[in-house]
Scaffold this motif. Structure first.
Motif, PDB file in Angstrom:
ATOM      1  N   HIS A 165      92.864  10.561 -10.467  1.00 19.58           N
ATOM      2  CA  HIS A 165      93.136   9.579 -11.522  1.00 19.58           C
ATOM      3  C   HIS A 165      92.645  10.215 -12.814  1.00 19.58           C
ATOM      4  CE1 HIS A 165      94.138   6.393  -8.705  1.00 19.58           C
ATOM      5  NE2 HIS A 165      94.334   5.569  -9.722  1.00 19.58           N
ATOM      6  N   GLY A 166      93.578  10.664 -13.673  1.00 17.54           N
ATOM      7  CA  GLY A 166      93.179  11.358 -14.894  1.00 17.54           C
ATOM      8  C   GLY A 166      92.421  12.619 -14.556  1.00 17.54           C
ATOM      9  N   ASN A 167      91.309  12.830 -15.235  1.00 14.75           N
ATOM     10  CA  ASN A 167      90.537  14.053 -14.980  1.00 14.75           C
ATOM     11  C   ASN A 167      89.532  13.883 -13.842  1.00 14.75           C
ATOM     12  OD1 ASN A 167      88.577  12.506 -16.154  1.00 14.75           O
ATOM     13  ND2 ASN A 167      88.171  13.862 -17.879  1.00 14.75           N
ATOM     14  N   THR A 168      89.612  12.768 -13.124  1.00 16.23           N
ATOM     15  CA  THR A 168      88.697  12.506 -12.019  1.00 16.23           C
ATOM     16  C   THR A 168      89.402  12.741 -10.691  1.00 16.23           C
ATOM     17  OG1 THR A 168      87.550  10.825 -13.332  1.00 16.23           O
ATOM     18  CG2 THR A 168      87.191  10.786 -10.957  1.00 16.23           C
ATOM     19  N   ILE A 169      88.851  13.626  -9.889  1.00 22.18           N
ATOM     20  CA  ILE A 169      89.351  13.856  -8.533  1.00 22.18           C
ATOM     21  C   ILE A 169      88.226  13.492  -7.576  1.00 22.18           C
ATOM     22  CG2 ILE A 169      90.229  15.525  -6.872  1.00 22.18           C
ATOM     23  CD1 ILE A 169      91.366  17.105  -9.244  1.00 22.18           C
ATOM     24  N   ASN A 170      88.505  12.500  -6.747  1.00 23.82           N
ATOM     25  CA  ASN A 170      87.528  12.038  -5.759  1.00 23.82           C
ATOM     26  C   ASN A 170      87.996  12.393  -4.365  1.00 23.82           C
ATOM     27  OD1 ASN A 170      85.433  10.222  -7.071  1.00 23.82           O
ATOM     28  ND2 ASN A 170      87.319   9.416  -7.956  1.00 23.82           N
ATOM     29  N   PRO A 171      87.056  12.699  -3.466  1.00 25.49           N
ATOM     30  CA  PRO A 171      87.453  12.731  -2.059  1.00 25.49           C
ATOM     31  C   PRO A 171      88.001  11.341  -1.720  1.00 25.49           C
ATOM     32  CG  PRO A 171      85.222  13.567  -2.351  1.00 25.49           C
ATOM     33  CD  PRO A 171      85.642  12.971  -3.658  1.00 25.49           C
ATOM     34  N   GLY A 172      89.104  11.266  -1.007  1.00 20.26           N
ATOM     35  CA  GLY A 172      89.752   9.979  -0.749  1.00 20.26           C
ATOM     36  C   GLY A 172      88.819   8.870  -0.310  1.00 20.26           C
ATOM     37  N   PRO A 173      87.988   9.086   0.724  1.00 17.96           N
ATOM     38  CA  PRO A 173      87.104   8.018   1.176  1.00 17.96           C
ATOM     39  C   PRO A 173      86.054   7.603   0.130  1.00 17.96           C
ATOM     40  CG  PRO A 173      87.403   9.628   2.910  1.00 17.96           C
ATOM     41  CD  PRO A 173      88.012  10.210   1.660  1.00 17.96           C
ATOM     42  N   LYS A 174      85.799   8.437  -0.873  1.00 21.12           N
ATOM     43  CA  LYS A 174      84.834   8.100  -1.928  1.00 21.12           C
ATOM     44  C   LYS A 174      85.516   7.469  -3.145  1.00 21.12           C
ATOM     45  CE  LYS A 174      81.090  10.076  -0.168  1.00 21.12           C
ATOM     46  NZ  LYS A 174      79.927   9.342   0.176  1.00 21.12           N
ATOM     47  N   TYR A 175      86.846   7.454  -3.155  1.00 22.34           N
ATOM     48  CA  TYR A 175      87.585   6.893  -4.288  1.00 22.34           C
ATOM     49  C   TYR A 175      87.156   5.454  -4.575  1.00 22.34           C
ATOM     50  CZ  TYR A 175      91.338   4.558  -6.777  1.00 22.34           C
ATOM     51  OH  TYR A 175      92.043   3.780  -7.657  1.00 22.34           O
ATOM     52  N   THR A 176      86.911   4.679  -3.526  1.00 25.85           N
ATOM     53  CA  THR A 176      86.569   3.273  -3.701  1.00 25.85           C
ATOM     54  C   THR A 176      85.315   3.089  -4.558  1.00 25.85           C
ATOM     55  OG1 THR A 176      86.184   1.177  -2.579  1.00 25.85           O
ATOM     56  CG2 THR A 176      85.336   3.138  -1.486  1.00 25.85           C
ATOM     57  N   GLU A 177      84.331   3.952  -4.383  1.00 25.81           N
ATOM     58  CA  GLU A 177      83.100   3.828  -5.169  1.00 25.81           C
ATOM     59  C   GLU A 177      83.382   4.061  -6.642  1.00 25.81           C
ATOM     60  OE1 GLU A 177      80.450   6.521  -3.132  1.00 25.81           O
ATOM     61  OE2 GLU A 177      80.979   5.550  -1.233  1.00 25.81           O
ATOM     62  N   TRP A 178      84.184   5.070  -6.948  1.00 24.44           N
ATOM     63  CA  TRP A 178      84.550   5.354  -8.339  1.00 24.44           C
ATOM     64  C   TRP A 178      85.407   4.221  -8.902  1.00 24.44           C
ATOM     65  CZ3 TRP A 178      89.407   5.954 -10.496  1.00 24.44           C
ATOM     66  CH2 TRP A 178      89.421   6.387 -11.822  1.00 24.44           C
ATOM     67  N   ALA A 179      86.409   3.779  -8.139  1.00 24.18           N
ATOM     68  CA  ALA A 179      87.334   2.747  -8.614  1.00 24.18           C
ATOM     69  C   ALA A 179      86.619   1.428  -8.884  1.00 24.18           C
ATOM     70  CB  ALA A 179      88.461   2.544  -7.601  1.00 24.18           C
ATOM     71  N   ASP A 180      85.719   1.025  -7.988  1.00 28.50           N
ATOM     72  CA  ASP A 180      84.999  -0.237  -8.190  1.00 28.50           C
ATOM     73  C   ASP A 180      84.195  -0.203  -9.486  1.00 28.50           C
ATOM     74  OD1 ASP A 180      86.034  -1.102  -5.792  1.00 28.50           O
ATOM     75  OD2 ASP A 180      84.126  -1.055  -4.706  1.00 28.50           O
ATOM     76  N   VAL A 181      83.497   0.888  -9.729  1.00 31.42           N
ATOM     77  CA  VAL A 181      82.682   1.013 -10.947  1.00 31.42           C
ATOM     78  C   VAL A 181      83.577   1.038 -12.185  1.00 31.42           C
ATOM     79  CG1 VAL A 181      81.126   2.551 -12.215  1.00 31.42           C
ATOM     80  CG2 VAL A 181      80.737   2.115  -9.788  1.00 31.42           C
TER      81      VAL A 181
END
Length: 187
Positions: free
Chosen positions: A54-70
């Motif tokens: 998402h933009g300049n942020t690349i998250n490991p898929g299972p960790k995406y939720t933590e980034w997205a919630d914040v």
């Protein structure tokens, strides 16, 4: 064609439809998981070695939720991710999927609503009989903002519309669904 050929074609067609529906359901779980802050649901749409950009942020898929919630909670009091048409190209246990999306975001201060339009460009893989996202990239292709103050207006309060909750207290988790009042907030 003989009966054997007809049966084989039917089996192939049914498998394609089942795969396609499983991919669509996975995309829908992603949207619901984001909007309800349901970390288990959202985490399970990605393979353990999956990735989300998402933009300049690349998250490991299972960790995406933590980034997205914040990220969502920092800017918005409520949001909805709408899944639109999909183009699905399935080859065996790999699928290239383009899903058009619209996001509606109600800013924290309550007066502004935003709509973003874009696509999820995904690589899905079927492992152990289950389709999940291996790679997701998210181009944004349109945006607008407008007055959303009507959501906090006296008319909305008078009409007593239910306000979506960002967790499992949301009405959509109620089983069985009844007309009984719940913990849900109202506008």
């Amino acid at each position: 064609m003989n009966n054997q050929d007809d049966l084989q074609k039917l089996e192939t067609d049914v498998q394609y439809l089942m795969d396609r529906l499983a991919i669509k359901d996975c995309a829908a779980r992603h949207a619901r998981g984001c909007d309800r802050y349901d970390r288990d649901m959202l985490r399970n749409v990605y393979h353990p070695d999956g990735a989300d950009e998402h933009g300049n942020t690349i998250n490991p898929g299972p960790k995406y939720t933590e980034w997205a919630d914040v990220a969502h909670a920092a800017a918005f009091q409520l949001h909805q991710h709408h899944i639109c048409q999909q183009h699905v190209d399935i080859k065996g246990d790999v699928a290239h999927v383009v899903t058009y999306v619209m996001g509606m975001f109600h800013d924290k201060e309550g007066g502004t609503g935003r709509i973003l339009g874009g696509r999820y460009v995904d690589l899905f893989e079927k492992r152990n009989g289950e389709w999940r996202i291996k790679i997701r990239r998210s181009p944004v292709e349109g945006a607008c903002a407008g007055d959303a103050s009507m959501l906090g207006s006296p008319a909305m309060k008078e009409l007593h519309y239910i306000k979506g909750m960002k967790d499992k207290r949301d009405l959509s988790y109620q089983r069985p669904l009844t007309l009984d009042k719940t913990e849900a907030d109202y506008w």
